[in-house]
Design a protein around this motif. Structure first.
Motif, PDB file in Angstrom:
ATOM      1  N   VAL A 223      26.335  15.587  13.036  1.00  0.00           N
ATOM      2  CA  VAL A 223      26.145  17.129  13.008  1.00  0.00           C
ATOM      3  C   VAL A 223      24.888  17.426  12.160  1.00  0.00           C
ATOM      4  CG1 VAL A 223      27.105  19.329  12.290  1.00  0.00           C
ATOM      5  CG2 VAL A 223      28.783  17.658  12.884  1.00  0.00           C
ATOM      6  N   ARG A 224      23.973  18.105  12.705  1.00  0.00           N
ATOM      7  CA  ARG A 224      22.743  18.530  12.006  1.00  0.00           C
ATOM      8  C   ARG A 224      23.037  19.396  11.105  1.00  0.00           C
ATOM      9  NH1 ARG A 224      18.062  15.893  10.875  1.00  0.00           N
ATOM     10  NH2 ARG A 224      16.375  17.202  10.757  1.00  0.00           N
ATOM     11  N   PRO A 226      22.203  22.751   8.570  1.00  0.00           N
ATOM     12  CA  PRO A 226      21.571  24.030   8.958  1.00  0.00           C
ATOM     13  C   PRO A 226      20.063  24.159   8.534  1.00  0.00           C
ATOM     14  CG  PRO A 226      23.471  24.319   7.459  1.00  0.00           C
ATOM     15  CD  PRO A 226      23.452  23.004   7.448  1.00  0.00           C
ATOM     16  N   LEU A 260      31.369  25.213   8.729  1.00  0.00           N
ATOM     17  CA  LEU A 260      31.649  24.466   9.938  1.00  0.00           C
ATOM     18  C   LEU A 260      32.537  25.204  10.783  1.00  0.00           C
ATOM     19  CD1 LEU A 260      30.409  22.032  11.450  1.00  0.00           C
ATOM     20  CD2 LEU A 260      32.481  20.676  10.716  1.00  0.00           C
ATOM     21  N   SER A 261      32.068  25.348  12.000  1.00  0.00           N
ATOM     22  CA  SER A 261      32.648  26.160  13.059  1.00  0.00           C
ATOM     23  C   SER A 261      33.392  25.230  14.003  1.00  0.00           C
ATOM     24  CB  SER A 261      31.870  27.063  13.944  1.00  0.00           C
ATOM     25  OG  SER A 261      31.194  26.529  14.842  1.00  0.00           O
ATOM     26  N   GLN A 263      33.059  24.760  16.870  1.00  0.00           N
ATOM     27  CA  GLN A 263      31.953  24.288  17.716  1.00  0.00           C
ATOM     28  C   GLN A 263      31.020  23.276  17.177  1.00  0.00           C
ATOM     29  OE1 GLN A 263      32.562  27.790  17.739  1.00  0.00           O
ATOM     30  NE2 GLN A 263      34.066  27.199  19.334  1.00  0.00           N
ATOM     31  N   CYS A 264      31.377  23.041  15.916  1.00  0.00           N
ATOM     32  CA  CYS A 264      30.443  22.074  14.900  1.00  0.00           C
ATOM     33  C   CYS A 264      28.954  22.665  14.810  1.00  0.00           C
ATOM     34  CB  CYS A 264      30.316  20.783  15.580  1.00  0.00           C
ATOM     35  SG  CYS A 264      31.807  19.606  15.533  1.00  0.00           S
ATOM     36  N   THR A 265      28.677  24.005  14.592  1.00  0.00           N
ATOM     37  CA  THR A 265      27.767  24.643  14.177  1.00  0.00           C
ATOM     38  C   THR A 265      27.919  25.247  12.731  1.00  0.00           C
ATOM     39  OG1 THR A 265      28.319  26.514  15.418  1.00  0.00           O
ATOM     40  CG2 THR A 265      26.979  25.175  16.464  1.00  0.00           C
ATOM     41  N   TRP A 266      26.886  25.616  12.350  1.00  0.00           N
ATOM     42  CA  TRP A 266      27.202  26.101  10.718  1.00  0.00           C
ATOM     43  C   TRP A 266      26.940  27.749  10.767  1.00  0.00           C
ATOM     44  CZ3 TRP A 266      28.874  22.790   7.369  1.00  0.00           C
ATOM     45  CH2 TRP A 266      28.815  21.255   7.664  1.00  0.00           C
ATOM     46  N   GLU A 267      27.853  28.491   9.913  1.00  0.00           N
ATOM     47  CA  GLU A 267      27.686  29.637   9.768  1.00  0.00           C
ATOM     48  C   GLU A 267      27.454  30.009   8.230  1.00  0.00           C
ATOM     49  OE1 GLU A 267      31.651  31.366  10.838  1.00  0.00           O
ATOM     50  OE2 GLU A 267      31.319  30.618  12.881  1.00  0.00           O
TER      51      GLU A 267
END
Length: 350
Positions: A223-224, A226, A260-261, A263-267
């Motif tokens: 996972v990249r 942010p 980490l959401s 969906q493996c994105t960062w908030e």
């Protein structure tokens, strides 16, 4: 001649101790349930039968919660546990076999101790239970160690993060370390989260690793981190009080928190609500502030401890997420900055 006066002694005889040690377990259960946390600590130290009752006894009410304390190493190699909110220290001298060791990890009363010899001897040690679980010798220097669960719990695994190698795993009392096949990656921090091993890589990636100790199989998800994340920044991984994985980056007098959401994105999180984060090189954790009412613990705040602090800050600070202000926390007593301070949950303290 006058009669000899009888003398009394405050020291119990061996027969007295024998009588106390043979009290019925049912009676000891009732006594233990009525004791304060400090008296329960002393109860464990009386004798082996009493210690066995304490280990098996389930209190009818929850023990009072306390915020994490700061574990420091004194110049005489003893450990000092500093309470930031009451400015008090509790000292503990390690048994002689462990006085030339360093602590690289902690969970639920268990310390990961590693000797300074080569190969390095390693073990799990609980100072209250006076219990020790050997770990395989370490052939390489490490930065930190983590546990997936306390010893005795199912799927308890110890992971170590090496300085020049990758990550190695073993089970308590295992015979050898299993080095994960992760290539030539170097990590800044690791944490167990949802039965997975997660690590911040120096090249702005986070790895989520699923592993099987029996088959030695691993699967990796990259996972990249942010876009705001700087590769040379100090980073921490910690599980929030709600069970989310948080990545925290320390900037110049400011902390950036990301969640980490699914969906493996960062908030990006501007606030962290009614929790407080305790961050450190060896160990980080989150705590719900509503369990520590009246303790002085501040919500929506980050407590950070490091031996590499700027001289103006000392070794501990508290950072307000709302005001974006970093304030030094006074730490008194004698301690050395040769070893990292460690946040420990006071499950074993008076």
């Amino acid at each position: 001649m006058g009669k000899k006066r009888k003398t009394s002694s405050l020291s119990p005889s061996s027969s007295d101790l024998s009588s106390w040690s043979h009290l019925p377990p049912e009676l000891l259960d009732q006594i233990f349930a009525l004791l304060s946390p400090s008296d329960r600590h002393r109860f464990r130290l009386i004798c082996a039968p009493w210690r066995g009752v304490a280990k098996q006894c389930t209190p009818p009410f929850p023990l009072p919660f306390e915020p994490p304390r700061l574990c420091l190493t004194r110049p005489d190699k003893a450990l000092s546990f500093f309470d930031l909110f009451n400015s008090k220290s509790l000292s503990f001298s390690l048994p002689s076999p462990h006085r030339r060791t360093r602590c690289f990890g902690y969970l639920s009363g268990w310390f990961v101790l590693v000797s300074d010899q080569k190969p390095a001897r390693a073990c799990l040690f609980n100072p209250v239970l006076l219990a020790e679980i050997p770990l395989p010798d370490l052939e390489f220097p490490i930065e930190k160690a983590i546990l997936s669960a306390p010893p005795g719990f199912p799927n308890c695994v110890v992971a170590v993060m090496g300085r020049s190698t990758s990550i190695a795993l073993c089970e308590p009392a295992g015979k050898r370390w299993q080095v994960l096949d992760l290539g030539q990656r170097l990590f800044r921090d690791i944490v167990f989260w949802r039965n997975q091993l997660c690590g911040i890589e120096i090249h702005r990636n986070m790895l989520i690793c699923n592993f099987d100790m029996e088959s030695r199989r691993t699967s990796i998800l990259t996972v990249r981190l942010p876009e705001l994340w700087k590769s040379d920044s100090e980073g921490f991984l910690v599980e929030s009080t709600g069970g989310d994985l948080l990545a925290v980056m320390r900037g110049y007098q400011k902390f950036f928190v990301f969640k980490l959401s699914e969906q493996c994105t960062w908030e990006y999180m501007e606030q962290i609500g009614d929790q407080a984060l305790f961050l450190g090189v060896i160990r980080s954790e989150s705590v719900p502030v509503n369990r520590f009412l009246g303790s002085g613990l501040k919500e929506n705040s980050i407590y950070w401890a490091s031996r590499k602090f700027e001289s103006s800050f000392g070794i501990a600070v508290v950072y307000s997420m709302e005001d974006e202000v970093m304030t030094p926390v006074p730490v008194t007593g004698r301690y050395t900055i040769q070893t990292e301070p460690i946040w420990v949950s006071p499950v074993i303290w008076p």
